[in-house]
Design a protein around this motif. Structure first.
Motif, PDB file in Angstrom:
ATOM      1  N   GLY A   1       0.637   5.560   0.864  1.00 17.74           N
ATOM      2  CA  GLY A   1      -0.244   6.513   1.518  1.00 17.74           C
ATOM      3  C   GLY A   1       0.482   7.736   2.031  1.00 17.74           C
TER       4      GLY A   1
ATOM      5  N   ALA B   1      -4.254   8.307   4.950  1.00 16.40           N
ATOM      6  CA  ALA B   1      -5.054   7.889   3.799  1.00 16.40           C
ATOM      7  C   ALA B   1      -4.163   6.996   2.955  1.00 16.40           C
ATOM      8  CB  ALA B   1      -5.518   9.093   2.991  1.00 16.40           C
ATOM      9  N   ASP B   2      -4.673   5.834   2.557  1.00 13.08           N
ATOM     10  CA  ASP B   2      -3.849   4.957   1.723  1.00 13.08           C
ATOM     11  C   ASP B   2      -4.657   4.261   0.655  1.00 13.08           C
ATOM     12  OD1 ASP B   2      -4.965   2.610   2.946  1.00 13.08           O
ATOM     13  OD2 ASP B   2      -3.425   2.655   4.466  1.00 13.08           O
ATOM     14  N   LEU B   3      -3.926   3.695  -0.266  1.00 11.35           N
ATOM     15  CA  LEU B   3      -4.502   3.041  -1.432  1.00 11.35           C
ATOM     16  C   LEU B   3      -3.692   1.786  -1.704  1.00 11.35           C
ATOM     17  CD1 LEU B   3      -6.459   3.275  -3.877  1.00 11.35           C
ATOM     18  CD2 LEU B   3      -4.641   4.501  -5.039  1.00 11.35           C
TER      19      LEU B   3
ATOM     20  N   VAL C   1     -10.013   4.228  -1.435  1.00 12.23           N
ATOM     21  CA  VAL C   1      -9.057   4.902  -0.566  1.00 12.23           C
ATOM     22  C   VAL C   1      -9.498   4.669   0.875  1.00 12.23           C
ATOM     23  CG1 VAL C   1      -8.094   7.126   0.121  1.00 12.23           C
ATOM     24  CG2 VAL C   1      -8.491   6.639  -2.296  1.00 12.23           C
ATOM     25  N   SER C   2      -8.563   4.287   1.715  1.00 12.79           N
ATOM     26  CA  SER C   2      -8.852   3.991   3.112  1.00 12.79           C
ATOM     27  C   SER C   2      -8.354   5.140   3.991  1.00 12.79           C
ATOM     28  CB  SER C   2      -8.141   2.694   3.499  1.00 12.79           C
ATOM     29  OG  SER C   2      -8.246   2.461   4.870  1.00 12.79           O
TER      30      SER C   2
ATOM     31  N   PHE D   1      -9.217   3.921  -7.162  1.00 13.79           N
ATOM     32  CA  PHE D   1      -9.322   5.159  -6.404  1.00 13.79           C
ATOM     33  C   PHE D   1     -10.652   5.280  -5.659  1.00 13.79           C
ATOM     34  CE2 PHE D   1      -5.866   6.193  -9.278  1.00 13.79           C
ATOM     35  CZ  PHE D   1      -4.956   6.704  -8.365  1.00 13.79           C
TER      36      PHE D   1
ATOM     37  N   TYR E   1       0.836  -1.192   0.000  1.00 18.58           N
ATOM     38  CA  TYR E   1       0.000   0.000   0.000  1.00 18.58           C
ATOM     39  C   TYR E   1       0.874   1.246   0.000  1.00 18.58           C
ATOM     40  CZ  TYR E   1      -3.728  -3.174   1.330  1.00 18.58           C
ATOM     41  OH  TYR E   1      -4.633  -4.193   1.350  1.00 18.58           O
TER      42      TYR E   1
END
Length: 159
Positions: free
Chosen positions: A98, A111-113, A151-152, A148, A96
């Motif tokens: 972020g 925030a991560d992806l 996003v967490s 997208f 990941y």
């Protein structure tokens, strides 16, 4: 803080942690059978994080995560008969990317992806074979996770 010097990236900070999450709920559908679904589950996800370039309170990072989890789902209709009782377990590994912002030394938001990952889920389908053994099915996937829409966002308390 574990501080490591890297070429061209400035300071890199190493961190380890564990995400622990629980989920549960009920849903009712307004169909002829008045179907009701209830579910509960858990997920444990140790991660290894490396912080890269950024300002004092803002850093970019990369994560490597390994997750394990399980879920139980029950469905009932208006006759109160349980007709679908499923259990599933999951295993996943992912990378990941972020960004994280520290409000103060104790609180931060990230925030991560997902970038790349492997996931596997085994479910018992709620059925049994002639010998009474639960029928299972396994779904696995591997690939790029760059969606997208996924996003967490997370809040962290730092001890």
């Amino acid at each position: 803080r574990d501080l490591v010097r890297s070429r061209g990236l400035g300071d890199v900070y190493k961190r380890q942690g564990v995400n622990l999450s629980f989920t549960g709920g009920n849903e009712q559908y307004e169909n002829a059978e008045k179907t009701k679904t209830s579910y509960s589950g858990y997920d444990i996800q140790p991660f290894f994080r490396y912080y890269f370039a950024g300002a004092d309170k803002f850093k970019f990072y990369g994560d490597l995560r390994v997750g394990f989890g399980g879920m139980t789902t029950k469905q009932e209709d208006n006759t109160a008969a349980t007709y679908d009782d499923k259990k599933s377990s999951t295993f996943d590994v992912g990378a990941y990317a972020g960004a994280q912002y520290w409000f103060n030394p104790s609180w931060s938001m990230a925030a991560d992806l997902g970038v790349l990952g492997y996931g596997s889920m085994t479910s018992n389908k709620g059925e049994t074979d002639a010998a009474g053994k639960s029928k299972e099915e396994t779904d696995s996937s591997f690939g790029l996770l760059g969606d997208f829409n996924a996003v967490s966002f997370s809040m962290f308390y730092h001890f």
